[in-house]
Enzyme design. Structure first.
Site, PDB file in Angstrom:
ATOM      1  N   GLU A 108      48.325  14.176 -24.611  1.00 27.15           N
ATOM      2  CA  GLU A 108      50.022  14.409 -25.352  1.00 27.15           C
ATOM      3  C   GLU A 108      49.799  15.996 -26.257  1.00 27.15           C
ATOM      4  O   GLU A 108      50.573  16.691 -26.539  1.00 27.15           O
ATOM      5  CB  GLU A 108      50.016  13.300 -26.092  1.00 27.15           C
ATOM      6  CG  GLU A 108      51.985  13.628 -26.624  1.00 27.15           C
ATOM      7  CD  GLU A 108      51.966  12.810 -27.650  1.00 27.15           C
ATOM      8  OE1 GLU A 108      53.370  12.750 -28.558  1.00 27.15           O
ATOM      9  OE2 GLU A 108      51.586  11.816 -28.616  1.00 27.15           O
ATOM     10  N   ASP A 116      51.420  19.021 -24.995  1.00 29.58           N
ATOM     11  CA  ASP A 116      52.610  19.789 -25.872  1.00 29.58           C
ATOM     12  C   ASP A 116      52.256  21.228 -25.775  1.00 29.58           C
ATOM     13  O   ASP A 116      53.193  22.493 -25.850  1.00 29.58           O
ATOM     14  CB  ASP A 116      52.919  19.731 -26.811  1.00 29.58           C
ATOM     15  CG  ASP A 116      53.618  19.825 -28.612  1.00 29.58           C
ATOM     16  OD1 ASP A 116      55.217  19.513 -27.867  1.00 29.58           O
ATOM     17  OD2 ASP A 116      53.284  20.352 -28.877  1.00 29.58           O
ATOM     18  N   ASP A 165      56.200  11.030 -25.241  1.00 28.54           N
ATOM     19  CA  ASP A 165      54.770  11.618 -25.166  1.00 28.54           C
ATOM     20  C   ASP A 165      53.678  11.665 -23.719  1.00 28.54           C
ATOM     21  O   ASP A 165      53.133  11.958 -23.139  1.00 28.54           O
ATOM     22  CB  ASP A 165      54.394  10.396 -25.859  1.00 28.54           C
ATOM     23  CG  ASP A 165      54.726  10.256 -27.312  1.00 28.54           C
ATOM     24  OD1 ASP A 165      55.193  11.657 -27.975  1.00 28.54           O
ATOM     25  OD2 ASP A 165      54.515   9.706 -28.352  1.00 28.54           O
ATOM     26  N   GLU A 217      54.566  14.717 -22.055  1.00 26.98           N
ATOM     27  CA  GLU A 217      53.451  15.766 -22.136  1.00 26.98           C
ATOM     28  C   GLU A 217      52.250  15.036 -21.858  1.00 26.98           C
ATOM     29  O   GLU A 217      51.350  16.230 -21.434  1.00 26.98           O
ATOM     30  CB  GLU A 217      53.110  16.119 -23.406  1.00 26.98           C
ATOM     31  CG  GLU A 217      55.477  16.233 -24.709  1.00 26.98           C
ATOM     32  CD  GLU A 217      55.103  16.649 -25.390  1.00 26.98           C
ATOM     33  OE1 GLU A 217      55.555  17.429 -25.825  1.00 26.98           O
ATOM     34  OE2 GLU A 217      54.462  15.936 -26.885  1.00 26.98           O
TER      35      GLU A 217
END
Length: 229
Positions: A46, A50, A119, A122
């Site tokens: 994650e 991101d 989450d 990502e």
């Protein structure tokens, strides 16, 4: 066909390391309940996803809007990568059905919890980047995110009046004026018409439910005129 083969077929990419794909969909609650299986949760993926998402979206906006100011691109990117948007993207590709949750998290409704879905989206981007590279990430976003950008879904985050001012004042001082030309419709459902005048020349006209919306619409039209000459 197992669920991971189904998922790869759904997203259109084959993973050389299927364990990486599985990790992207593994919540920490699942790891806590399956310690003997030596599985990893998706938190590190994650973190990476991101950053990859910010880079790829930034690159797309930079090239799509060559005249957009940095501040406006920042606002638009923030709207694209915020939690509600990520949840929408995750739901569009049915990611929730593949998430591995602990029993307690499952009972608590974790599979539909917005933060968890954001989450997972990502972490999938992170896994796809590691296994397939940045080009395949871009191809995935061309299916899921970029069409929404092209359709103008995030343009409401942009202040067109400020953007127009920045464009026309780059080389010289100019006078920008907005006029409300009139209004139509009943009191409960009015529409306003506006025009923007730059140094005495009408550059754009627009309409909206409020005077401010009409002025923004006129500014947007003017920007399109200036950038497509």
């Amino acid at each position: 066909m197992n669920q991971w083969e189904e998922l790869q077929e759904s997203v259109g990419f084959d993973f050389q390391n299927v364990e990486l794909l599985q990790q992207a969909f593994t919540h920490s609650s699942y790891v806590n309940e399956h310690r003997r299986e030596n599985v990893k949760d998706n938190e590190r993926l994650e973190f990476l996803g991101d950053a990859v998402l910010e880079l790829t979206v930034s690159d797309y906006l930079f090239n799509k809007y060559p005249d957009m100011a940095e501040g406006h691109m920042t606002k638009m990117r923030a709207a694209i990568v915020c939690e509600p948007s990520l949840v929408e993207f995750a739901e569009a590709v049915h990611f929730s059905k593949y998430v591995r949750l602990g029993k307690g998290e499952e009972k608590a409704g974790g599979r539909t919890r917005p933060a968890l879905l954001a989450d997972v989206f990502e972490s999938f981007i992170g896994a796809l980047y590691l296994d397939n590279g940045i080009d395949k990430v871009v191809k995935f976003l061309e299916r899921v995110i970029f069409p929404k950008i092209d359709a103008g879904a995030y343009l409401q985050t942009v202040d067109y009046k400020t953007q127009l001012q920045e464009i026309v004042q780059r080389d010289r001082d100019v006078l920008i004026e907005y006029d409300i030309l009139g209004e139509t419709g009943p009191a409960h459902n009015k529409a306003f018409d506006a025009q923007v005048i730059v140094n005495g020349q009408v550059l754009g006209k627009g309409s909206g439910r409020t005077k401010k919306q009409a002025e923004q619409s006129a500014a947007q039209f003017a920007i399109n005129q200036l950038t497509h000459r």
